[in-house]
Design a protein around this motif. Sequence first.
Motif, PDB file in Angstrom:
ATOM      1  N   ALA A 111       0.840  -1.235  -0.009  1.00  0.00           N
ATOM      2  CA  ALA A 111      -0.026  -0.026   0.029  1.00  0.00           C
ATOM      3  C   ALA A 111       0.695   1.344   0.070  1.00  0.00           C
ATOM      4  CB  ALA A 111      -0.992   0.028   1.135  1.00  0.00           C
ATOM      5  N   TRP A 112       2.046   0.997   0.010  1.00  0.00           N
ATOM      6  CA  TRP A 112       3.232   2.359  -0.094  1.00  0.00           C
ATOM      7  C   TRP A 112       4.093   2.042  -0.838  1.00  0.00           C
ATOM      8  CZ3 TRP A 112       7.236   3.464   4.727  1.00  0.00           C
ATOM      9  CH2 TRP A 112       7.580   4.480   4.456  1.00  0.00           C
ATOM     10  N   PRO A 113       4.083   2.155  -2.267  1.00  0.00           N
ATOM     11  CA  PRO A 113       4.657   1.715  -3.395  1.00  0.00           C
ATOM     12  C   PRO A 113       6.063   2.561  -3.352  1.00  0.00           C
ATOM     13  CG  PRO A 113       2.723   2.927  -4.226  1.00  0.00           C
ATOM     14  CD  PRO A 113       2.632   2.698  -2.719  1.00  0.00           C
ATOM     15  N   ASP A 114       5.888   3.869  -2.909  1.00  0.00           N
ATOM     16  CA  ASP A 114       7.036   4.974  -2.885  1.00  0.00           C
ATOM     17  C   ASP A 114       7.979   4.478  -1.926  1.00  0.00           C
ATOM     18  OD1 ASP A 114       5.890   6.241  -4.921  1.00  0.00           O
ATOM     19  OD2 ASP A 114       5.036   7.868  -3.800  1.00  0.00           O
ATOM     20  N   GLY A 115       7.304   3.942  -0.683  1.00  0.00           N
ATOM     21  CA  GLY A 115       8.462   3.467   0.245  1.00  0.00           C
ATOM     22  C   GLY A 115       8.799   2.148   0.380  1.00  0.00           C
ATOM     23  N   ARG A 116       8.310   1.239  -0.505  1.00  0.00           N
ATOM     24  CA  ARG A 116       8.555  -0.214  -0.339  1.00  0.00           C
ATOM     25  C   ARG A 116       9.969  -0.528  -0.465  1.00  0.00           C
ATOM     26  NH1 ARG A 116       4.715  -5.107  -3.108  1.00  0.00           N
ATOM     27  NH2 ARG A 116       5.811  -6.734  -2.050  1.00  0.00           N
ATOM     28  N   ASP A 117      10.686  -0.219  -1.369  1.00  0.00           N
ATOM     29  CA  ASP A 117      12.160  -0.543  -1.344  1.00  0.00           C
ATOM     30  C   ASP A 117      12.942  -0.225  -0.044  1.00  0.00           C
ATOM     31  OD1 ASP A 117      11.653  -1.710  -4.004  1.00  0.00           O
ATOM     32  OD2 ASP A 117      12.467  -0.035  -5.090  1.00  0.00           O
ATOM     33  N   MET A 118      12.645   1.116   0.475  1.00  0.00           N
ATOM     34  CA  MET A 118      13.216   1.547   1.447  1.00  0.00           C
ATOM     35  C   MET A 118      13.114   0.528   2.725  1.00  0.00           C
ATOM     36  SD  MET A 118      12.376   3.301   4.391  1.00  0.00           S
ATOM     37  CE  MET A 118      11.096   4.347   4.059  1.00  0.00           C
ATOM     38  N   VAL A 119      11.601   0.437   2.811  1.00  0.00           N
ATOM     39  CA  VAL A 119      11.370  -0.463   4.188  1.00  0.00           C
ATOM     40  C   VAL A 119      11.823  -1.886   4.101  1.00  0.00           C
ATOM     41  CG1 VAL A 119       9.357  -1.402   5.291  1.00  0.00           C
ATOM     42  CG2 VAL A 119       9.189   0.790   4.336  1.00  0.00           C
ATOM     43  N   GLU A 120      11.849  -2.385   2.771  1.00  0.00           N
ATOM     44  CA  GLU A 120      12.100  -3.877   2.622  1.00  0.00           C
ATOM     45  C   GLU A 120      13.841  -4.024   2.866  1.00  0.00           C
ATOM     46  OE1 GLU A 120      10.472  -5.084  -1.226  1.00  0.00           O
ATOM     47  OE2 GLU A 120       8.594  -6.043   0.028  1.00  0.00           O
ATOM     48  N   ALA A 121      14.405  -2.767   2.262  1.00  0.00           N
ATOM     49  CA  ALA A 121      16.017  -2.624   2.516  1.00  0.00           C
ATOM     50  C   ALA A 121      16.360  -2.598   4.059  1.00  0.00           C
ATOM     51  CB  ALA A 121      16.587  -1.548   1.873  1.00  0.00           C
ATOM     52  N   SER A 122      15.487  -1.861   4.582  1.00  0.00           N
ATOM     53  CA  SER A 122      15.749  -1.906   6.047  1.00  0.00           C
ATOM     54  C   SER A 122      15.546  -3.235   6.778  1.00  0.00           C
ATOM     55  CB  SER A 122      14.937  -0.669   6.707  1.00  0.00           C
ATOM     56  OG  SER A 122      15.152  -0.609   8.110  1.00  0.00           O
ATOM     57  N   ILE A 123      14.732  -3.840   6.336  1.00  0.00           N
ATOM     58  CA  ILE A 123      14.335  -5.095   7.211  1.00  0.00           C
ATOM     59  C   ILE A 123      15.327  -6.019   6.543  1.00  0.00           C
ATOM     60  CG2 ILE A 123      12.691  -7.060   7.067  1.00  0.00           C
ATOM     61  CD1 ILE A 123      10.280  -5.130   6.372  1.00  0.00           C
TER      62      ILE A 123
END
Length: 232
Positions: A111-123
Amino acid sequence: MVNFVLVAGAWLGAWAWDEVVPELRAGGHTAHPLTLSGLADKQGTAAGQQTHVQDILDEVERLDLRDVVLVGHSYSGIPVGQAADRLGERLTRVVFVDSNVPADRESFVSAWPDGRDMVEASIAENGGFWAPLAAADYEGQGLTEEQIGRIVAGSTPHPGATLTEPAVLTRPLGELPAVYVKCLLDGDEPNEDVVELLTAERWRLVEMDTGHWPMFSQPRELARVLLEAAAR
């Protein structure tokens, strides 16, 4: 009298509501701030998104609460919306505080396409957890330096699986009695999915002239919004 169950967003625990709870109780209601699994004092507990949904349902059941007003802030709107869907007659209203809302078979990151890569990278970089924000990330949100310090000091890494697992809804979210609180310093308009939900007969919009963390920046004003939501 209603029973508020308060769930803060990512990285936060029950402590985030410390300045809101007394205002709600002074209004003659009960207030139960809840820490979700894997956060704050519950660090070390394995958690996926349905774990967080069950945390909320278990708290309502454990306390045998009726006339429940569920309050979800930010990320927690996703598990709160699913729990509200399952509470049946126990639910009076659900209040989404500048939050995400669940969509069936969709996750927080989808639901947050603009932030998906950033969140998944942090995880991926933090052992399966989303790292908390730094102090600079809270600028422009109506918070004092002291308030930012409290948030940063109390934040804990957020369990990554809760952000990537899909929501499960048994009926359209628009059927729930709901209030959506939009914090204007975090954007003038709600997300498109919320705008659509606000066309439903049982949904209502309230705006606050503050940032994304109103339980810190304007706790009394937020409490007043919650009390008004419970009374309608």
